[in-house]
Write a protein that holds these residues in place. Structure first.
Motif, PDB file in Angstrom:
ATOM      1  N   VAL A  30      27.364  31.548  42.207  1.00 47.68           N
ATOM      2  CA  VAL A  30      27.928  32.489  41.232  1.00 47.68           C
ATOM      3  C   VAL A  30      29.450  32.409  41.220  1.00 47.68           C
ATOM      4  CG1 VAL A  30      28.144  34.923  40.606  1.00 47.68           C
ATOM      5  CG2 VAL A  30      25.951  34.028  41.399  1.00 47.68           C
ATOM      6  N   LEU A  31      30.059  32.347  42.401  1.00 48.40           N
ATOM      7  CA  LEU A  31      31.513  32.241  42.459  1.00 48.40           C
ATOM      8  C   LEU A  31      32.001  30.916  41.870  1.00 48.40           C
ATOM      9  CD1 LEU A  31      32.271  33.741  45.990  1.00 48.40           C
ATOM     10  CD2 LEU A  31      32.676  34.797  43.757  1.00 48.40           C
ATOM     11  N   ALA A  32      31.249  29.854  42.098  1.00 53.38           N
ATOM     12  CA  ALA A  32      31.613  28.557  41.518  1.00 53.38           C
ATOM     13  C   ALA A  32      31.520  28.599  39.996  1.00 53.38           C
ATOM     14  CB  ALA A  32      30.701  27.466  42.070  1.00 53.38           C
ATOM     15  N   ALA A  33      30.473  29.269  39.498  1.00 54.91           N
ATOM     16  CA  ALA A  33      30.332  29.412  38.053  1.00 54.91           C
ATOM     17  C   ALA A  33      31.487  30.232  37.473  1.00 54.91           C
ATOM     18  CB  ALA A  33      28.997  30.064  37.719  1.00 54.91           C
ATOM     19  N   THR A  34      31.893  31.269  38.185  1.00 55.18           N
ATOM     20  CA  THR A  34      33.018  32.093  37.730  1.00 55.18           C
ATOM     21  C   THR A  34      34.305  31.278  37.696  1.00 55.18           C
ATOM     22  OG1 THR A  34      32.002  34.068  38.695  1.00 55.18           O
ATOM     23  CG2 THR A  34      34.353  34.176  38.196  1.00 55.18           C
ATOM     24  N   PHE A  35      34.532  30.512  38.748  1.00 51.36           N
ATOM     25  CA  PHE A  35      35.727  29.671  38.802  1.00 51.36           C
ATOM     26  C   PHE A  35      35.707  28.629  37.686  1.00 51.36           C
ATOM     27  CE2 PHE A  35      37.832  25.767  40.228  1.00 51.36           C
ATOM     28  CZ  PHE A  35      39.112  26.246  40.453  1.00 51.36           C
ATOM     29  N   ALA A  36      34.548  28.030  37.461  1.00 48.42           N
ATOM     30  CA  ALA A  36      34.435  27.026  36.404  1.00 48.42           C
ATOM     31  C   ALA A  36      34.704  27.645  35.030  1.00 48.42           C
ATOM     32  CB  ALA A  36      33.042  26.391  36.439  1.00 48.42           C
ATOM     33  N   TYR A  37      34.218  28.862  34.828  1.00 50.83           N
ATOM     34  CA  TYR A  37      34.443  29.547  33.557  1.00 50.83           C
ATOM     35  C   TYR A  37      35.939  29.805  33.350  1.00 50.83           C
ATOM     36  CZ  TYR A  37      34.508  33.297  30.127  1.00 50.83           C
ATOM     37  OH  TYR A  37      34.791  34.074  29.028  1.00 50.83           O
ATOM     38  N   LEU A  38      36.620  30.285  34.391  1.00 53.44           N
ATOM     39  CA  LEU A  38      38.055  30.543  34.275  1.00 53.44           C
ATOM     40  C   LEU A  38      38.833  29.256  34.022  1.00 53.44           C
ATOM     41  CD1 LEU A  38      38.642  33.162  37.138  1.00 53.44           C
ATOM     42  CD2 LEU A  38      38.870  33.550  34.683  1.00 53.44           C
ATOM     43  N   HIS A  39      38.340  28.173  34.575  1.00 53.94           N
ATOM     44  CA  HIS A  39      39.042  26.903  34.464  1.00 53.94           C
ATOM     45  C   HIS A  39      38.829  26.255  33.098  1.00 53.94           C
ATOM     46  CE1 HIS A  39      41.031  23.282  35.868  1.00 53.94           C
ATOM     47  NE2 HIS A  39      40.009  22.554  35.429  1.00 53.94           N
ATOM     48  N   HIS A  40      37.633  26.393  32.542  1.00 51.20           N
ATOM     49  CA  HIS A  40      37.299  25.693  31.306  1.00 51.20           C
ATOM     50  C   HIS A  40      37.355  26.567  30.055  1.00 51.20           C
ATOM     51  CE1 HIS A  40      36.160  21.980  33.339  1.00 51.20           C
ATOM     52  NE2 HIS A  40      35.485  22.696  34.229  1.00 51.20           N
ATOM     53  N   ALA A  41      37.360  27.888  30.205  1.00 58.45           N
ATOM     54  CA  ALA A  41      37.416  28.763  29.027  1.00 58.45           C
ATOM     55  C   ALA A  41      38.740  28.543  28.282  1.00 58.45           C
ATOM     56  CB  ALA A  41      37.285  30.233  29.434  1.00 58.45           C
ATOM     57  N   ARG A  42      38.661  28.497  26.962  1.00 58.64           N
ATOM     58  CA  ARG A  42      39.858  28.242  26.164  1.00 58.64           C
ATOM     59  C   ARG A  42      40.734  29.492  26.131  1.00 58.64           C
ATOM     60  NH1 ARG A  42      39.739  25.188  20.285  1.00 58.64           N
ATOM     61  NH2 ARG A  42      41.942  24.543  20.291  1.00 58.64           N
ATOM     62  N   ASN A  43      41.983  29.333  26.521  1.00 57.64           N
ATOM     63  CA  ASN A  43      42.884  30.476  26.605  1.00 57.64           C
ATOM     64  C   ASN A  43      43.211  31.030  25.220  1.00 57.64           C
ATOM     65  OD1 ASN A  43      43.018  30.141  29.387  1.00 57.64           O
ATOM     66  ND2 ASN A  43      44.799  28.802  29.268  1.00 57.64           N
ATOM     67  N   GLN A  44      43.401  32.346  25.173  1.00 55.45           N
ATOM     68  CA  GLN A  44      43.762  33.024  23.931  1.00 55.45           C
ATOM     69  C   GLN A  44      44.954  33.943  24.187  1.00 55.45           C
ATOM     70  OE1 GLN A  44      40.372  35.094  22.325  1.00 55.45           O
ATOM     71  NE2 GLN A  44      39.002  33.338  22.562  1.00 55.45           N
ATOM     72  N   TRP A  45      45.883  33.938  23.228  1.00 65.12           N
ATOM     73  CA  TRP A  45      47.023  34.853  23.262  1.00 65.12           C
ATOM     74  C   TRP A  45      46.945  35.776  22.056  1.00 65.12           C
ATOM     75  CZ3 TRP A  45      47.252  30.436  25.942  1.00 65.12           C
ATOM     76  CH2 TRP A  45      47.964  30.427  27.156  1.00 65.12           C
ATOM     77  N   GLU A  46      47.417  36.990  22.227  1.00 65.06           N
ATOM     78  CA  GLU A  46      47.359  37.986  21.155  1.00 65.06           C
ATOM     79  C   GLU A  46      48.769  38.358  20.696  1.00 65.06           C
ATOM     80  OE1 GLU A  46      44.307  41.396  20.601  1.00 65.06           O
ATOM     81  OE2 GLU A  46      45.999  42.277  21.691  1.00 65.06           O
ATOM     82  N   ALA A  47      48.987  38.293  19.389  1.00 57.12           N
ATOM     83  CA  ALA A  47      50.274  38.654  18.798  1.00 57.12           C
ATOM     84  C   ALA A  47      50.130  39.974  18.049  1.00 57.12           C
ATOM     85  CB  ALA A  47      50.743  37.560  17.843  1.00 57.12           C
ATOM     86  N   THR A  48      51.175  40.784  18.114  1.00 59.13           N
ATOM     87  CA  THR A  48      51.183  42.085  17.437  1.00 59.13           C
ATOM     88  C   THR A  48      52.338  42.115  16.450  1.00 59.13           C
ATOM     89  OG1 THR A  48      50.287  43.168  19.406  1.00 59.13           O
ATOM     90  CG2 THR A  48      51.273  44.581  17.740  1.00 59.13           C
ATOM     91  N   ALA A  49      52.014  42.523  15.215  1.00 61.45           N
ATOM     92  CA  ALA A  49      53.028  42.655  14.164  1.00 61.45           C
ATOM     93  C   ALA A  49      52.947  44.055  13.567  1.00 61.45           C
ATOM     94  CB  ALA A  49      52.826  41.602  13.078  1.00 61.45           C
ATOM     95  N   TRP A  50      54.116  44.607  13.252  1.00 60.74           N
ATOM     96  CA  TRP A  50      54.193  45.917  12.600  1.00 60.74           C
ATOM     97  C   TRP A  50      54.716  45.697  11.189  1.00 60.74           C
ATOM     98  CZ3 TRP A  50      55.357  44.872  17.586  1.00 60.74           C
ATOM     99  CH2 TRP A  50      54.715  45.615  18.575  1.00 60.74           C
ATOM    100  N   ILE A  51      53.858  45.937  10.195  1.00 54.76           N
ATOM    101  CA  ILE A  51      54.197  45.651   8.802  1.00 54.76           C
ATOM    102  C   ILE A  51      54.503  46.952   8.071  1.00 54.76           C
ATOM    103  CG2 ILE A  51      53.410  44.590   6.661  1.00 54.76           C
ATOM    104  CD1 ILE A  51      51.512  42.874   8.314  1.00 54.76           C
ATOM    105  N   GLN A  52      55.660  46.988   7.425  1.00 53.71           N
ATOM    106  CA  GLN A  52      56.064  48.146   6.636  1.00 53.71           C
ATOM    107  C   GLN A  52      55.694  47.904   5.171  1.00 53.71           C
ATOM    108  OE1 GLN A  52      60.331  48.837   6.120  1.00 53.71           O
ATOM    109  NE2 GLN A  52      59.998  51.017   6.496  1.00 53.71           N
ATOM    110  N   ILE A  53      54.899  48.812   4.603  1.00 52.62           N
ATOM    111  CA  ILE A  53      54.468  48.671   3.225  1.00 52.62           C
ATOM    112  C   ILE A  53      55.620  49.024   2.296  1.00 52.62           C
ATOM    113  CG2 ILE A  53      52.785  49.390   1.491  1.00 52.62           C
ATOM    114  CD1 ILE A  53      51.633  47.838   3.855  1.00 52.62           C
ATOM    115  N   GLY A  54      55.862  48.170   1.297  1.00 50.31           N
ATOM    116  CA  GLY A  54      56.966  48.375   0.379  1.00 50.31           C
ATOM    117  C   GLY A  54      56.794  49.608  -0.508  1.00 50.31           C
TER     118      GLY A  54
END
Length: 275
Positions: A30-54
């Motif tokens: 189980v720990l090996a599977a967890t490590f493999a998942y962390l190693h091979h999972a595709r990384n994602q970053w989240e961006a935040t934008a604040w939009i002012q309506i005209g």
């Protein structure tokens, strides 16, 4: 009750010690599977934008001055057509993994009290996430610019008409002032007309002042980002600490379960052999 719990835990510990090979083996897997998942999972970053309506400040009193209502803007952002336009603007195929992540990760929060829409999107790199958030605001700006073009042009046209009328009214007032400075009946009539002309001039100047004020940046402005796009340095997914903690708990649980199951099988085989 406490004594029963202690006995149960002692028995469980004895089972784990007796079946330690199974416990360690399953836990390691189980720990090996967890490590493999962390190693091979595709990384994602989240961006935040604040939009002012005209806004269009020259909107009639009682009507929403925003170029587009908040609820309608949110619905627009969520449409596939709008999202496809954003993806095309940054050169991402609409059926690519990046495009699917952009659609599925989009989160929108209305901050009407601050005249803002908070937008969050993800990308497979910090740069991609930032680019997609910026492109979303850019495309929305273009859409709102088209919507606001007619009322803004109408306000400019109205201002030009007022300027032309003011110029004509001032010329007429100057003429009446010259006529009223003379003698005779014509001068008296010119004086009466001059008073009316002055009233008209003051009304026109007030209308122009109000219209000009409504076109200032405080009341009339385009849709834009209130602040630069924010992308944390840490990735949003997978969360290393959370995933490792879950993996550790899962390893302990499944390893214990395997040890108990193996012990039960041994006990059943032993009882059958005695029978």
């Amino acid at each position: 009750m406490a004594s029963d719990d202690e006995i149960y835990l002692i028995d469980m510990w004895r089972i784990v010690v007796r079946e330690w090979r199974w416990f360690i083996s399953v836990g390691f897997v189980v720990l090996a599977a967890t490590f493999a998942y962390l190693h091979h999972a595709r990384n994602q970053w989240e961006a935040t934008a604040w939009i002012q309506i005209g806004q269009v400040g020259t909107t009639p009193v009682g009507q929403d001055p925003h170029v587009e209502a908040f609820s309608r803007t949110v619905e627009r952002l969520e449409t596939a057509a709008f999202q496809d336009e954003v993806l095309k603007s940054v050169g991402v195929p609409v059926d690519a993994a990046e495009g699917r992540l952009y659609r599925h990760s989009m989160k929108i929060e209305q901050l009407a009290y601050a005249n803002l829409i908070k937008l969050r999107v993800r990308g497979y790199s910090a740069e991609d996430a930032k680019e997609l958030a910026t492109a979303t605001a850019t495309v929305l700006h273009a859409v709102h610019a088209r919507i606001a073009a007619a009322p803004v042009a109408l306000a400019k046209g109205r201002m030009e008409e007022l300027e032309a009328t003011l110029k004509e009214t001032r010329a007429n007032r100057d003429r009446l002032m010259a006529e009223a400075s003379g003698d005779g009946q014509a001068a008296g009539l010119a004086g009466v007309a001059l008073a009316t002309s002055n009233d008209d001039l003051r009304a026109l100047e007030q209308s122009r002042s109000e219209l000009a004020g409504r076109q200032l940046a405080n009341y009339t402005y385009e849709t834009s980002m209130a602040w630069p796009v924010y992308v944390p340095k840490e990735r949003a997914f997978p969360n290393t600490f959370l995933t490792a903690a879950i993996g550790l708990l899962a390893a302990a649980f499944l390893a214990t379960l395997a040890a108990v199951a193996r012990h039960a099988l041994r006990s059943r085989g032993f009882n059958r052999s005695r029978a």
